[in-house]
Design a protein around this motif. Structure first.
Motif, short mmCIF file in Angstrom:
data_model
loop_
_atom_site.label_atom_id
_atom_site.label_comp_id
_atom_site.label_asym_id
_atom_site.label_seq_id
_atom_site.Cartn_x
_atom_site.Cartn_y
_atom_site.Cartn_z
N LYS A 17 -0.89 0.97 -3.24
CA LYS A 17 -0.13 2.03 -2.86
C LYS A 17 -0.80 3.49 -3.48
O LYS A 17 -1.01 3.24 -4.65
CB LYS A 17 1.26 2.34 -3.11
CG LYS A 17 2.08 3.41 -2.59
CD LYS A 17 3.50 3.50 -2.74
CE LYS A 17 4.30 4.63 -2.32
NZ LYS A 17 5.47 4.25 -2.29
N LYS A 60 -9.44 9.20 5.11
CA LYS A 60 -8.75 8.12 5.73
C LYS A 60 -7.49 7.73 4.83
O LYS A 60 -6.67 6.88 5.34
CB LYS A 60 -9.55 6.82 6.01
CG LYS A 60 -10.61 7.15 6.88
CD LYS A 60 -11.71 5.75 7.10
CE LYS A 60 -12.76 6.08 8.01
NZ LYS A 60 -13.57 4.85 8.23
N VAL A 61 -7.41 8.30 3.62
CA VAL A 61 -6.09 8.16 2.68
C VAL A 61 -5.32 9.27 2.40
O VAL A 61 -5.96 10.33 2.38
CB VAL A 61 -6.37 7.16 1.67
CG1 VAL A 61 -7.43 6.04 1.79
CG2 VAL A 61 -7.48 8.24 0.59
N THR A 63 -1.52 10.21 -0.18
CA THR A 63 -0.73 9.76 -0.92
C THR A 63 0.62 9.05 -0.19
O THR A 63 0.90 9.68 0.82
CB THR A 63 -0.20 11.24 -1.68
OG1 THR A 63 -1.26 11.93 -2.56
CG2 THR A 63 0.96 10.81 -2.92
N ASP A 65 0.33 6.24 1.21
CA ASP A 65 -0.40 5.10 1.91
C ASP A 65 -0.41 3.91 1.30
O ASP A 65 -0.67 3.94 0.05
CB ASP A 65 -1.76 5.35 2.50
CG ASP A 65 -1.84 6.55 3.57
OD1 ASP A 65 -0.74 6.94 4.17
OD2 ASP A 65 -2.92 7.11 3.97
N LEU A 67 -2.42 0.41 1.29
CA LEU A 67 -3.77 -0.12 1.87
C LEU A 67 -3.96 -1.63 1.50
O LEU A 67 -3.69 -2.08 0.36
CB LEU A 67 -4.96 0.61 1.14
CG LEU A 67 -4.71 2.19 1.20
CD1 LEU A 67 -5.83 2.70 0.46
CD2 LEU A 67 -4.93 2.83 2.66
N LYS A 93 -4.91 0.24 6.53
CA LYS A 93 -3.50 0.54 6.31
C LYS A 93 -2.83 -0.70 6.34
O LYS A 93 -3.03 -1.45 7.47
CB LYS A 93 -3.19 1.72 7.31
CG LYS A 93 -3.83 3.02 7.21
CD LYS A 93 -3.06 4.24 6.63
CE LYS A 93 -3.84 5.26 6.63
NZ LYS A 93 -3.48 6.56 7.22
N THR A 97 5.04 -3.07 1.98
CA THR A 97 5.61 -1.78 1.41
C THR A 97 5.31 -2.08 -0.05
O THR A 97 5.52 -3.15 -0.63
CB THR A 97 6.92 -1.42 1.75
OG1 THR A 97 7.95 -2.65 1.28
CG2 THR A 97 7.26 -1.16 3.09
#
Length: 131
Positions: A17, A60-61, A63, A65, A67, A93, A97
Motif C-alpha cells: 500500500k 501512476k501512483v 497515496t 493505492d 499495488l 493496481k 486491500t
C-alpha cells in the motif's frame, strides 16, 4: 511474499500500500540524459520500504493505492534497501486491500552492507578496503 521478507539484491513480488509519494527529483544518468525519480513509501502489515519510481511511473501512483509488484528488485542505495521495478518488473493496481502499514519496521532505515565486491567497494576506478 511480505515486505519483512525482502532481502538486498534479490527479486521481489509483493503487494503493498502506498503510504506517501515524495516530490520527484531530476537526476542525470552517466550518458547525460535526465530523468525524474521519486521515493514512494510503501508497505504492508509486516513492514515498509522506499520504492523508487522513475519518470512516467511516478504519476501512476497515489497515496492509498494498493499495488501488485511482480518481478521487482531490491537494490541498495547509499547503504539502504530500496524496492524498484528494475528491467523486468511490473506494477499494477491491486484488487487486494491492506488496512494497516507497519511504518515502524521501515527496511530502508536499516543500514545494509553492499558486498558485491567481497567487502571492497569501488572508488574512482580503484578498489579499496572498507573501514
Amino acid at each position: 511474499m511480505k515486505v519483512n521478507e525482502l532481502k538486498p539484491r534479490a527479486g521481489a513480488s509483493v503487494t503493498v500500500k502506498v503510504v506517501s509519494v515524495g516530490e520527484p527529483k531530476q537526476v542525470m544518468n552517466k550518458d547525460g540524459s535526465t530523468h525524474n525519480v521519486a521515493d514512494v513509501l510503501v508497505g504492508d502489515e509486516t513492514g515498509s520500504i522506499l520504492f523508487s519510481l522513475w519518470d512516467d511511473n511516478i504519476s501512476k501512483v497515489a497515496t492509498g493505492d494498493v499495488l501488485d509488484i511482480t518481478n521487482g528488485y531490491v537494490s541498495i542505495v547509499r547503504g539502504s534497501m530500496r524496492l524498484t521495478l528494475g528491467r523486468d518488473g511490473k506494477m499494477e493496481k491491486s484488487t487486494k486491500t491492506i488496512e494497516n502499514v507497519n511504518t515502524e519496521n521501515n527496511l530502508s532505515n536499516k543500514t545494509v552492507e553492499d558486498t558485491r565486491y567481497g567487502g571492497y567497494r569501488r572508488s574512482g576506478g580503484n578498489f579499496r578496503k572498507r573501514f
